[in-house]
Design a protein around this motif. Structure first.
Motif, mmCIF file in Angstrom:
data_model
loop_
_atom_site.group_PDB
_atom_site.id
_atom_site.type_symbol
_atom_site.label_atom_id
_atom_site.label_comp_id
_atom_site.label_asym_id
_atom_site.label_seq_id
_atom_site.Cartn_x
_atom_site.Cartn_y
_atom_site.Cartn_z
ATOM 1 N N MET A 1 -4.013 7.206 -22.118
ATOM 2 C CA MET A 1 -4.897 7.443 -20.991
ATOM 3 C C MET A 1 -4.316 6.756 -19.787
ATOM 4 S SD MET A 1 -7.773 9.230 -22.230
ATOM 5 C CE MET A 1 -9.131 8.758 -21.042
ATOM 6 N N LYS B 1 -3.590 12.817 -35.162
ATOM 7 C CA LYS B 1 -3.000 11.256 -34.672
ATOM 8 C C LYS B 1 -4.179 10.499 -35.284
ATOM 9 C CE LYS B 1 -1.155 8.397 -31.363
ATOM 10 N NZ LYS B 1 -2.091 7.451 -30.902
ATOM 11 N N ARG C 1 -4.216 -2.465 -30.476
ATOM 12 C CA ARG C 1 -2.858 -1.932 -30.282
ATOM 13 C C ARG C 1 -1.999 -3.230 -30.421
ATOM 14 N NH1 ARG C 1 -4.902 1.387 -25.967
ATOM 15 N NH2 ARG C 1 -4.283 -0.153 -24.509
ATOM 16 N N GLY D 1 4.935 -0.034 -32.058
ATOM 17 C CA GLY D 1 5.684 -0.991 -31.885
ATOM 18 C C GLY D 1 6.997 -0.590 -31.849
ATOM 19 N N ARG E 1 4.197 2.385 -25.540
ATOM 20 C CA ARG E 1 4.267 1.673 -24.258
ATOM 21 C C ARG E 1 5.706 1.385 -23.544
ATOM 22 N NH1 ARG E 1 0.499 -2.563 -27.581
ATOM 23 N NH2 ARG E 1 1.560 -1.331 -29.050
HETATM 24 C C1 LIG Z 1 -2.761 2.485 -21.803
HETATM 25 C C2 LIG Z 1 -2.829 3.360 -23.330
HETATM 26 C C3 LIG Z 1 -3.669 4.255 -23.516
HETATM 27 C C4 LIG Z 1 -3.947 5.111 -24.603
HETATM 28 N N1 LIG Z 1 -4.233 6.129 -24.762
HETATM 29 C C5 LIG Z 1 -4.424 6.901 -25.885
HETATM 30 C C6 LIG Z 1 -4.809 8.159 -26.191
HETATM 31 O O1 LIG Z 1 -5.440 8.834 -25.067
HETATM 32 N N2 LIG Z 1 -4.999 9.046 -27.497
HETATM 33 C C7 LIG Z 1 -4.314 8.285 -28.272
HETATM 34 O O2 LIG Z 1 -4.371 8.819 -29.471
HETATM 35 N N3 LIG Z 1 -3.808 7.160 -28.473
HETATM 36 C C8 LIG Z 1 -3.764 6.465 -27.322
HETATM 37 N N4 LIG Z 1 -3.131 5.113 -27.025
HETATM 38 C C9 LIG Z 1 -2.379 4.604 -28.083
HETATM 39 C C10 LIG Z 1 -0.976 5.101 -28.173
HETATM 40 O O3 LIG Z 1 -0.947 6.659 -28.309
HETATM 41 C C11 LIG Z 1 -0.002 4.574 -29.321
HETATM 42 O O4 LIG Z 1 -0.585 5.152 -30.541
HETATM 43 C C12 LIG Z 1 -0.171 2.905 -29.409
HETATM 44 O O5 LIG Z 1 0.222 2.565 -27.919
HETATM 45 C C13 LIG Z 1 0.934 2.371 -30.059
HETATM 46 O O6 LIG Z 1 2.292 2.928 -29.981
HETATM 47 P P1 LIG Z 1 3.214 1.757 -28.871
HETATM 48 O O7 LIG Z 1 3.143 0.780 -29.893
HETATM 49 O O8 LIG Z 1 4.557 2.656 -29.061
HETATM 50 O O9 LIG Z 1 2.680 1.876 -27.757
HETATM 51 C C14 LIG Z 1 -3.131 4.543 -25.556
HETATM 52 C C15 LIG Z 1 -2.195 3.299 -25.714
HETATM 53 C C16 LIG Z 1 -2.090 2.789 -24.334
HETATM 54 C C17 LIG Z 1 -1.467 1.597 -24.190
#
Ligand SMILES: Cc1cc2nc3c(=O)[nH]c(=O)nc-3n(C[C@H](O)[C@H](O)[C@H](O)COP(=O)(O)O)c2cc1C
Length: 341
Positions: free
Chosen positions: A27, A147, A194, A221, A242
């Motif tokens: 988002m 998801k 997260r 992660g 991220r």
């Molecule tokens: C700013 C932000 C907004 C997010 N918005 C969503 C979203 O709209 N839908 C969703 O399924 N996950 C959302 N997530 C979660 C990510 O899709 C992901 O599952 C989570 O960040 C873990 O992955 P990463 O460690 O690679 O960041 C969001 C994460 C962040 C940081």
């Protein structure tokens, strides 16, 4: 391997996108401008939209919520909702808009979405998620995916995860993207959700072993290509959130590493130059440059001048009346700094 390789899914007639590497829905971050920029760096990464609720799609500004630039493809639309009928309507609209996939959000822990029965709280209602998936599949031929998390508080056993995946699979879903930590639905902010619940990749790997016929994508992660490659020995794909946002140049290695495509890679400066006409168009349509450039702050991460680039685009930009002149000046400055390095 053919990078465009696709296999027909039993439940859909459209080809499945290749999900070996994807950028997570985020988002406020993975909006159309980020996706346009990311696509200049990787041709093949599957890009997800931010979550859009069914209410926004059905009652809001359609162009705002479903519009995208054709250059962004392949793009998957992520929906938030729990009414099978509304999700079906949105899936049909997504198909008409040409999305490569429609993904249902069963992972978001925020209070606001919980109150509307959206996101991770749906992990407690596998039958309803199954009904949603089936209604969406009946309404369109676009692949439908889910998801989710490995669990939620009070419902975090492996058996409950298998019940969830088994039930949703029985309804027709064959591709699951699993954020490898539970969501705690009370007391933690989405950001904490997260970071605080521990990552458990072994649970996602076990899921793949127990459901070998399903496509299982691992999320959570992941920051280094080596770790991603190692996970691909156990699961079908990796989704990165991220790190792909803060360090977009990570995407420059993706086509070769995950899609076996070693086309000549543009340089960072070439990508920057390619963003100029896109920014110009956005300005001409009444938009502001920072809508786009806020997603590009990390482009030079790790290189000389990275801090200057970030600062100019995050602060000076708000003081200038000539944003394109600032952009051009910054281009020249970065070019000079890189040549000197
Ligand atoms: C700013 C932000 C907004 C997010 N918005 C969503 C979203 O709209 N839908 C969703 O399924 N996950 C959302 N997530 C979660 C990510 O899709 C992901 O599952 C989570 O960040 C873990 O992955 P990463 O460690 O690679 O960041 C969001 C994460 C962040 C940081």
């Amino acid at each position: 391997m053919n990078p465009q390789a696709s296999s027909p899914s039993p439940a859909t007639t459209r080809p499945e996108p290749n999900r070996r590497f994807s950028v997570a829905p985020m988002m406020d971050w993975t909006d159309r401008h980020y996706r346009y920029f990311a696509r200049l760096i990787s041709r093949h990464a599957l890009l997800y939209t931010e979550m859009v609720t069914t209410g926004a799609v059905l009652h809001g500004d359609r162009e705002r919520f479903l519009g995208y630039h054709s250059a962004e493809q392949p793009v998957a639309l992520q929906l938030g909702g729990s009414s099978p009928q509304e999700l079906a309507q949105c899936a049909a609209l997504a198909e008409a808009a040409g999305y490569a996939e429609v993904n249902l959000n069963v992972g978001c822990p925020s209070d606001r979405v919980q109150n509307n029965m959206i996101g991770a709280c749906l992990m407690a209602h596998p039958e309803l998620v199954g009904d949603c998936v089936k209604a969406m599949q009946d309404a369109c031929s676009t692949p439908i995916t889910v998801k989710h998390r490995i669990g939620i508080n009070g419902r975090d056993s492996y058996q409950q995860l298998c019940d969830f995946v088994g039930t949703v699979h029985a309804a027709g879903c064959t591709s699951f993207t699993v954020h490898a930590r539970i969501a705690i639905l009370e007391g933690l902010s989405p950001k904490e959700n997260r970071e605080i619940p521990p990552l458990r990749y072994e649970v996602v790997q076990q899921l793949k072993r127990d459901f070998p016929q399903l496509e299982i994508i691992l999320n959570g992660g992941l920051t280094s290509l080596d770790v991603m490659q190692a996970q691909l020995d156990h699961v079908d794909g990796v989704m990165v959130g991220r790190e792909a946002y803060h360090n977009p140049w990570l995407l420059a290695a993706v086509d070769q590493a995950f899609f076996n495509d070693d086309h000549p890679q543009p340089t960072r400066l070439e990508v920057l130059a390619q963003m100029r006409p896109y920014i110009e168009q956005h300005l001409a349509a009444g938009g502001q440059m920072h809508h786009i450039t806020r997603h590009m702050l990390g482009l030079f991460q790790g290189l000389p001048g990275a801090r200057h680039f970030r600062r100019e685009l995050s602060t000076t930009i708000h003081r200038t009346e000539q944003p394109l002149a600032l952009f051009d000046q910054l281009f020249e400055q970065m070019q000079a700094r890189l040549e000197r390095a």
